[in-house]
Design a protein around this motif. Sequence first.
Motif, mmCIF file in Angstrom:
data_model
loop_
_atom_site.group_PDB
_atom_site.id
_atom_site.type_symbol
_atom_site.label_atom_id
_atom_site.label_comp_id
_atom_site.label_asym_id
_atom_site.label_seq_id
_atom_site.Cartn_x
_atom_site.Cartn_y
_atom_site.Cartn_z
ATOM 1 N N ALA A 1 13.844 -25.144 -3.893
ATOM 2 C CA ALA A 1 12.527 -24.500 -3.951
ATOM 3 C C ALA A 1 12.688 -22.999 -4.031
ATOM 4 O O ALA A 1 13.647 -22.424 -3.505
ATOM 5 N N LYS B 1 2.329 -22.191 -1.652
ATOM 6 C CA LYS B 1 2.903 -23.044 -2.696
ATOM 7 C C LYS B 1 4.349 -22.651 -2.945
ATOM 8 O O LYS B 1 4.778 -21.541 -2.601
ATOM 9 N N MET B 2 5.065 -23.566 -3.570
ATOM 10 C CA MET B 2 6.445 -23.287 -3.964
ATOM 11 C C MET B 2 6.747 -24.030 -5.251
ATOM 12 O O MET B 2 6.097 -25.025 -5.575
ATOM 13 N N LEU C 1 10.054 -19.559 -3.584
ATOM 14 C CA LEU C 1 8.716 -19.130 -3.208
ATOM 15 C C LEU C 1 8.721 -17.679 -2.762
ATOM 16 O O LEU C 1 9.765 -17.126 -2.411
ATOM 17 N N SER D 1 3.922 -19.307 2.911
ATOM 18 C CA SER D 1 3.327 -19.358 1.574
ATOM 19 C C SER D 1 2.455 -20.588 1.425
ATOM 20 O O SER D 1 2.584 -21.547 2.187
ATOM 21 N N LEU E 1 8.429 -23.078 5.635
ATOM 22 C CA LEU E 1 7.911 -22.583 4.361
ATOM 23 C C LEU E 1 6.394 -22.514 4.336
ATOM 24 O O LEU E 1 5.817 -21.571 3.792
ATOM 25 N N CYS E 2 5.722 -23.498 4.940
ATOM 26 C CA CYS E 2 4.252 -23.488 4.921
ATOM 27 C C CYS E 2 3.684 -22.381 5.810
ATOM 28 O O CYS E 2 2.520 -22.015 5.659
ATOM 29 N N VAL F 1 5.129 -27.779 -9.039
ATOM 30 C CA VAL F 1 4.433 -26.877 -8.122
ATOM 31 C C VAL F 1 3.999 -27.709 -6.919
ATOM 32 O O VAL F 1 3.294 -28.712 -7.073
ATOM 33 N N GLY G 1 6.813 -15.345 0.078
ATOM 34 C CA GLY G 1 6.040 -15.526 1.295
ATOM 35 C C GLY G 1 6.013 -14.275 2.157
ATOM 36 O O GLY G 1 6.788 -13.339 1.959
#
Length: 151
Positions: A127, A114-115, A129, A112, A108-109, A88, A131
Amino acid sequence: MSTEDRLAIVDGLLARPFPREEEQAGPTGTWEGYRSSGHGYHVCVLKASQDFWDDRSADVVEAAENEIDAAFEALATALTMRWGQPEVVDLWPYLESESPVPEPLNQLCQLSDKMLVWHPDVGRWVALLVGQADREFPIQLLAATSETSIR
């Protein structure tokens, strides 16, 4: 799209060469199937809900979240069966970083906090996730692969 179809997309991302320059591809008019690639990474939208511009009622949002979460859980289970338990990864430090954040972590950040990350023996990480860019935008199930360090 089934879990097997999504696994095939993940396999394709792992096998696909990285482009020298950033590129985007995918169907017009939908987020599902949209792919962003660049030097050392690929990001792909595996499933997307409707957008919420016209209706953000609790029932509509909850139904969309449940559908995306079910697809996430099914794919995460399949990837875990292949490669073992995921790591995680907390994405908040990348969002708050004052230093430049490499792709795909920068993308990605923004979506979301977390991934889940698996490390198949191919020199890349994978990964998964869920989002959402903003409250009005679709909720998305995304897969990413990269050589970029996540440390």
